[in-house]
Structure formats: C-alpha cells, structure tokens
Design a protein around this motif. Structure first.
Motif, PDB file in Angstrom:
ATOM      1  N   LYS A 253     -13.819   3.625   1.656  1.00  0.00           N
ATOM      2  CA  LYS A 253     -13.015   4.748   1.128  1.00  0.00           C
ATOM      3  C   LYS A 253     -13.902   5.583   0.205  1.00  0.00           C
ATOM      4  O   LYS A 253     -14.306   5.120  -0.854  1.00  0.00           O
ATOM      5  CB  LYS A 253     -11.795   4.211   0.374  1.00  0.00           C
TER       6      LYS A 253
ATOM      7  N   ALA B 126      -2.132   4.355   4.851  1.00  0.00           N
ATOM      8  CA  ALA B 126      -1.771   5.774   4.773  1.00  0.00           C
ATOM      9  C   ALA B 126      -2.268   6.326   3.451  1.00  0.00           C
ATOM     10  O   ALA B 126      -2.520   5.569   2.506  1.00  0.00           O
ATOM     11  CB  ALA B 126      -0.258   5.941   4.873  1.00  0.00           C
ATOM     12  N   MET B 127      -2.399   7.632   3.397  1.00  0.00           N
ATOM     13  CA  MET B 127      -2.799   8.289   2.154  1.00  0.00           C
ATOM     14  C   MET B 127      -1.607   8.953   1.485  1.00  0.00           C
ATOM     15  O   MET B 127      -1.691   9.377   0.338  1.00  0.00           O
ATOM     16  CB  MET B 127      -3.908   9.305   2.439  1.00  0.00           C
TER      17      MET B 127
ATOM     18  N   ILE C 136       2.077  -5.042  -2.166  1.00  0.00           N
ATOM     19  CA  ILE C 136       1.366  -4.718  -3.412  1.00  0.00           C
ATOM     20  C   ILE C 136       0.632  -3.388  -3.283  1.00  0.00           C
ATOM     21  O   ILE C 136       0.447  -2.862  -2.189  1.00  0.00           O
ATOM     22  CB  ILE C 136       0.310  -5.805  -3.757  1.00  0.00           C
ATOM     23  N   ASN C 137       0.213  -2.879  -4.423  1.00  0.00           N
ATOM     24  CA  ASN C 137      -0.780  -1.813  -4.465  1.00  0.00           C
ATOM     25  C   ASN C 137      -2.119  -2.536  -4.295  1.00  0.00           C
ATOM     26  O   ASN C 137      -2.425  -3.462  -5.062  1.00  0.00           O
ATOM     27  CB  ASN C 137      -0.703  -1.139  -5.841  1.00  0.00           C
ATOM     28  N   SER C 138      -2.905  -2.141  -3.301  1.00  0.00           N
ATOM     29  CA  SER C 138      -4.077  -2.979  -2.976  1.00  0.00           C
ATOM     30  C   SER C 138      -5.138  -2.980  -4.066  1.00  0.00           C
ATOM     31  O   SER C 138      -6.047  -3.802  -4.027  1.00  0.00           O
ATOM     32  CB  SER C 138      -4.698  -2.564  -1.639  1.00  0.00           C
ATOM     33  N   ARG C 139      -5.007  -2.090  -5.064  1.00  0.00           N
ATOM     34  CA  ARG C 139      -5.975  -2.202  -6.168  1.00  0.00           C
ATOM     35  C   ARG C 139      -5.774  -3.532  -6.903  1.00  0.00           C
ATOM     36  O   ARG C 139      -6.650  -3.974  -7.643  1.00  0.00           O
ATOM     37  CB  ARG C 139      -5.846  -1.018  -7.125  1.00  0.00           C
TER      38      ARG C 139
ATOM     39  N   GLY D 149       0.804  -1.217   0.000  1.00  0.00           N
ATOM     40  CA  GLY D 149       0.000   0.000   0.000  1.00  0.00           C
ATOM     41  C   GLY D 149       0.837   1.267   0.000  1.00  0.00           C
ATOM     42  O   GLY D 149       2.079   1.229  -0.054  1.00  0.00           O
ATOM     43  N   THR D 150       0.158   2.382   0.110  1.00  0.00           N
ATOM     44  CA  THR D 150       0.814   3.694   0.131  1.00  0.00           C
ATOM     45  C   THR D 150       1.681   3.852   1.372  1.00  0.00           C
ATOM     46  O   THR D 150       2.714   4.518   1.338  1.00  0.00           O
ATOM     47  CB  THR D 150      -0.271   4.794   0.099  1.00  0.00           C
TER      48      THR D 150
ATOM     49  N   GLY E  42      -2.912  -1.308   1.789  1.00  0.00           N
ATOM     50  CA  GLY E  42      -3.331  -0.223   0.895  1.00  0.00           C
ATOM     51  C   GLY E  42      -4.765   0.169   1.183  1.00  0.00           C
ATOM     52  O   GLY E  42      -5.583  -0.680   1.543  1.00  0.00           O
ATOM     53  N   THR E  43      -5.072   1.450   1.028  1.00  0.00           N
ATOM     54  CA  THR E  43      -6.419   1.907   1.392  1.00  0.00           C
ATOM     55  C   THR E  43      -7.443   1.691   0.276  1.00  0.00           C
ATOM     56  O   THR E  43      -8.640   1.735   0.537  1.00  0.00           O
ATOM     57  CB  THR E  43      -6.413   3.395   1.776  1.00  0.00           C
ATOM     58  N   ASP E  44      -6.977   1.471  -0.969  1.00  0.00           N
ATOM     59  CA  ASP E  44      -7.945   1.340  -2.072  1.00  0.00           C
ATOM     60  C   ASP E  44      -8.899   0.166  -1.852  1.00  0.00           C
ATOM     61  O   ASP E  44     -10.089   0.270  -2.130  1.00  0.00           O
ATOM     62  CB  ASP E  44      -7.214   1.144  -3.414  1.00  0.00           C
ATOM     63  N   ALA E  45      -8.366  -0.947  -1.383  1.00  0.00           N
ATOM     64  CA  ALA E  45      -9.201  -2.150  -1.220  1.00  0.00           C
ATOM     65  C   ALA E  45      -9.309  -2.563   0.244  1.00  0.00           C
ATOM     66  O   ALA E  45      -9.699  -3.691   0.546  1.00  0.00           O
ATOM     67  CB  ALA E  45      -8.630  -3.300  -2.055  1.00  0.00           C
TER      68      ALA E  45
ATOM     69  N   ALA F 175       3.218   2.391  -4.833  1.00  0.00           N
ATOM     70  CA  ALA F 175       2.844   1.744  -3.565  1.00  0.00           C
ATOM     71  C   ALA F 175       3.653   0.456  -3.384  1.00  0.00           C
ATOM     72  O   ALA F 175       4.167  -0.109  -4.354  1.00  0.00           O
ATOM     73  CB  ALA F 175       1.356   1.423  -3.568  1.00  0.00           C
TER      74      ALA F 175
ATOM     75  N   TYR G  65       3.516   8.354  -6.881  1.00  0.00           N
ATOM     76  CA  TYR G  65       4.396   7.432  -6.153  1.00  0.00           C
ATOM     77  C   TYR G  65       4.078   6.003  -6.545  1.00  0.00           C
ATOM     78  O   TYR G  65       3.068   5.733  -7.206  1.00  0.00           O
ATOM     79  CB  TYR G  65       4.195   7.596  -4.633  1.00  0.00           C
TER      80      TYR G  65
HETATM   81  N1  ASP Z   1      -3.316   2.564  -4.263  1.00  0.00           N
HETATM   82  C1  ASP Z   1      -2.850   2.445  -2.914  1.00  0.00           C
HETATM   83  C2  ASP Z   1      -3.158   1.048  -2.421  1.00  0.00           C
HETATM   84  O1  ASP Z   1      -4.314   0.760  -2.231  1.00  0.00           O
HETATM   85  C3  ASP Z   1      -3.529   3.431  -2.066  1.00  0.00           C
HETATM   86  C4  ASP Z   1      -3.203   3.352  -0.591  1.00  0.00           C
HETATM   87  O2  ASP Z   1      -2.459   2.542  -0.143  1.00  0.00           O
HETATM   88  O3  ASP Z   1      -3.696   4.191   0.125  1.00  0.00           O
HETATM   89  O4  ASP Z   1      -2.265   0.265  -2.200  1.00  0.00           O
END
Ligand code: ASP
Length: 358
Positions: free
Chosen positions: A183, A134-135, A69-72, A21-22, A103-106, A39, A37
């Motif tokens: 989110k 984190a954002m 990973i990037n959570s998307r 994640g971020t 990651g906050t996306d998922a 992630a 950036y």
């Molecule tokens: N795209 C990033 C993720 O979900 C966003 C985040 O971490 O806030 O991994």
C-alpha cells in the motif's frame, strides 16, 4: 470465532472469510465525508448479500467471520488463526477456493504471511486464496468493495489452467500475487496494488502469469505457522538524516530477537548505527536490511559490504521483511527442536531470492 452457518458448506463452494477493514466499514455521513468512517462494522454475510445477485450461477458460497477489525490493529495471534484456518479449509475437498475480505492498511503483511505458510500447499492443491478489500466504506456512494469482492470471487473460481493455485490479491480490477502487495497511497482506489506487478482480472496478462509461475516454482516448501503467543519479537527501524546510535542501542538490553533496518536508497543506513549494530549482531539479534524507498531490490553487499550475518531483503518492503524474518526465526526454532541445524538465515535466504513477478 463466530461461524455463520451456510447452506453451501456441504457441497463444493468458495469460502469467504471476513477479517474486517474498510470494505466492512461504515461512515456516519457517507455522502458528505465518506473518508471519516469506522472499519470493521459489517459482517461478511451482509457484504455478500449486496452482491449475491451478480454472482455467476454455479458458484456456491459459504462464509465465516474470523474477525472484524481495522487492520492497523492486526495481531500476530490473529495471523496464526487465519493461517491455520486457511490450511484447514484448503484441505477440505468441498472448498474450491478462499476469498479473504481484509483491511488494506496491513494487507501486505497478511499477503506475505499466507504466501510463506501455505503458498506451496495452495499451489499443490490447485486452489486459489484471494485477498481483497476496499478504500471506501460499505455505505459510501461510490463504494469499491462490492466490485472488488465480485472480482475476487470470480478469480477464486476460474479454472487452474487460466491461473495456477496460490495466494493472490484483487483490487480495482487488477490481480497480483498477495506477497507483492504494497500500500503506497493513502486514498487511491488502487492503493494496495498500484505499485505491484499485476494483471487485469478480465484478461490475464501472459507475461505476468509467467512471472507467477517462476515465483511459484522457486517456492518449494512452506514455513511453519508460529503458535499465537510464540511469534518472535521483531522491530522495524528507519534510517534518516540525523539518525542516532540510541535508536539501535536501546534494543540491546531487551528481548528483541530481530531488527529490520529500513535504510535509505539501496538500503544503506546512517554511520551512527554501525557500532551499535555490531553489538546487536554479537548479542545474536537477527538483522535484515531493506530500503525505505518503497520500490526496487535491496541486494547483498550493496552499497557497502554487509555486517556479518546481516541479510538483504531482496524485493521485500520493511513490513513484509519483518513478517519474513519472524517466520524464519520461528522456522529456525522448529528446526532445532527437530534436531536440524538450519539457521534463520537459511530460511530467510530462500525468501529473499524469490524472483520479481513481471
Ligand atoms: N484502516 C483500514 C483497515 O486497514 C483501511 C482499509 O481497510 O482499507 O482496516
């Protein structure tokens, strides 16, 4: 999976599981453009090294990097691994609680998944699992990851008389039940938690806490974790002006097992969908109705009478309803194998009636 050995694994500790994640991201030009950036670049050990001096004495930590990973790009097989890992760690008497950096996306999908597969278990053991993220990336001047991580570690280690065991999330100085994450903003520092019933992490709000206890009392039995390659195929379809019947009929000759219908308003959908949806129901495709509005309840037979067998999602948003439906379909399959005649509707109904917190 890489396992980073830690000095604390042989004594009571909080386990910090890294998912990426971020919070683990790095920007190429953090001062000029922190929002551009990548992630999932920094290992969880390095994230902890930044905050270690602020961790209250008496809290021992161990780490494990499950993914970065990037959570998307979150996959169902990774959810399976995470769920199994958390169940295993909760059973370890030396683990006092678990923090997951994510990651906050998922994060809302992982939040409901963990609640439904090990919420009861965590509660019975009196242990907390805390999701955080984190954002802003780790090297941004105003990075929010370190304070979120510290709050999560503190929350994971507070005594259960302050707040029961269970699956929670912490962001931007507030805590909520992980299944309430949603989110609803692209960049705000509190994006995943702003729309969720929550409490300050410093002083737990009594009315929020009584909502948590009511929800936990209603969640009596965890659902089985699907095998990594056996998750039921479920899609989310959104109703909108000019919606076409083909959006539904396209799926009738596929192996899709469920459709989550993100309707407008109270979860109603375009009349163009009525006929193909009746066809989908006839073919045994599981149907769940939710709302694309992003807040509020989707209730049975409102605004119109539901199609036979189609269930309303209650407080679940579309991404959360999708995970819930997948777990309900898997639970039906496991029940059949055990000779029980429970349906996905029986399992999903238990989730859709869970009360709102606060
Ligand atoms: N795209 C990033 C993720 O979900 C966003 C985040 O971490 O806030 O991994």
């Amino acid at each position: 999976m890489s396992t980073i050995p830690s000095l604390s694994e042989n004594s009571p500790h909080i386990l910090v599981l890294g998912m990426g994640g971020t919070i683990a991201g790095l920007a190429a030009s953090p001062n000029e453009n922190p929002l551009q950036y990548e992630a999932g670049q920094v290992e969880v050990d390095a994230l902890l090294a930044h905050v270690r001096s602020a961790i209250p004495t008496g809290i021992a930590l161990a780490t494990r990097q499950l993914a970065n990973i990037n959570s998307r790009n979150l996959s169902e097989s990774l959810l399976t691994r995470l769920g199994e890992e958390i169940r295993k760690e909760l059973a370890n008497p030396l683990v006092r609680g678990v923090v997951v950096t994510h990651g906050t996306d998922a994060i809302e999908e992982t939040g409901i998944f963990l609640q439904l597969v090990c919420g009861r278990y965590a509660q019975d053991l009196g242990k907390r699992v805390i999701l955080t993220g984190a954002m802003l990336p780790a090297n941004a001047p105003q990075a929010d990851g370190p304070s979120n991580l510290l709050d999560a570690i503190r929350w994971a280690s507070t005594p259960v008389d302050n707040c029961p065991g269970g699956i929670y999330a912490v962001m931007d100085g507030r805590g909520c039940m992980a299944m309430d994450l949603s989110k609803r903003h692209t960049t705000a520092l509190n994006a995943p938690i702003a729309a969720s019933p929550s409490s300050s992490v410093g002083l737990i709000n009594p009315s929020w806490l009584s909502g948590v206890k009511a929800l936990e009392a209603a969640w009596q039995e965890d659902l089985p974790i699907p095998k990594g390659d056996e998750w039921p195929w479920v899609e989310i379809l959104t109703s909108h002006s000019g919606a076409r019947s083909e959006t539904i009929s396209h799926w009738l000759d596929t192996r899709v097992q469920g459709l989550v219908l993100a309707g407008s308003g109270m979860g109603g959908f375009h009349d163009e969908w009525l006929k193909p949806l009746a066809g989908a129901a006839k073919r045994g495709i599981a149907l769940v109705r939710t709302s694309r509005t992003g807040a509020g309840l989707t209730l049975p037979n409102i605004p119109e009478k539901d199609l036979d067998g189609c269930l309303a999602s209650g407080k679940l948003s579309a991404p959360r309803a999708r995970i819930a439906l997948q777990l309900a379909l898997n639970a039906e399959k496991q029940a059949k194998l055990a000779g029980k005649s429970l349906t996905w509707q029986d399992f999903f109904a238990r989730i859709a009636v869970l009360p709102e917190v606060g």
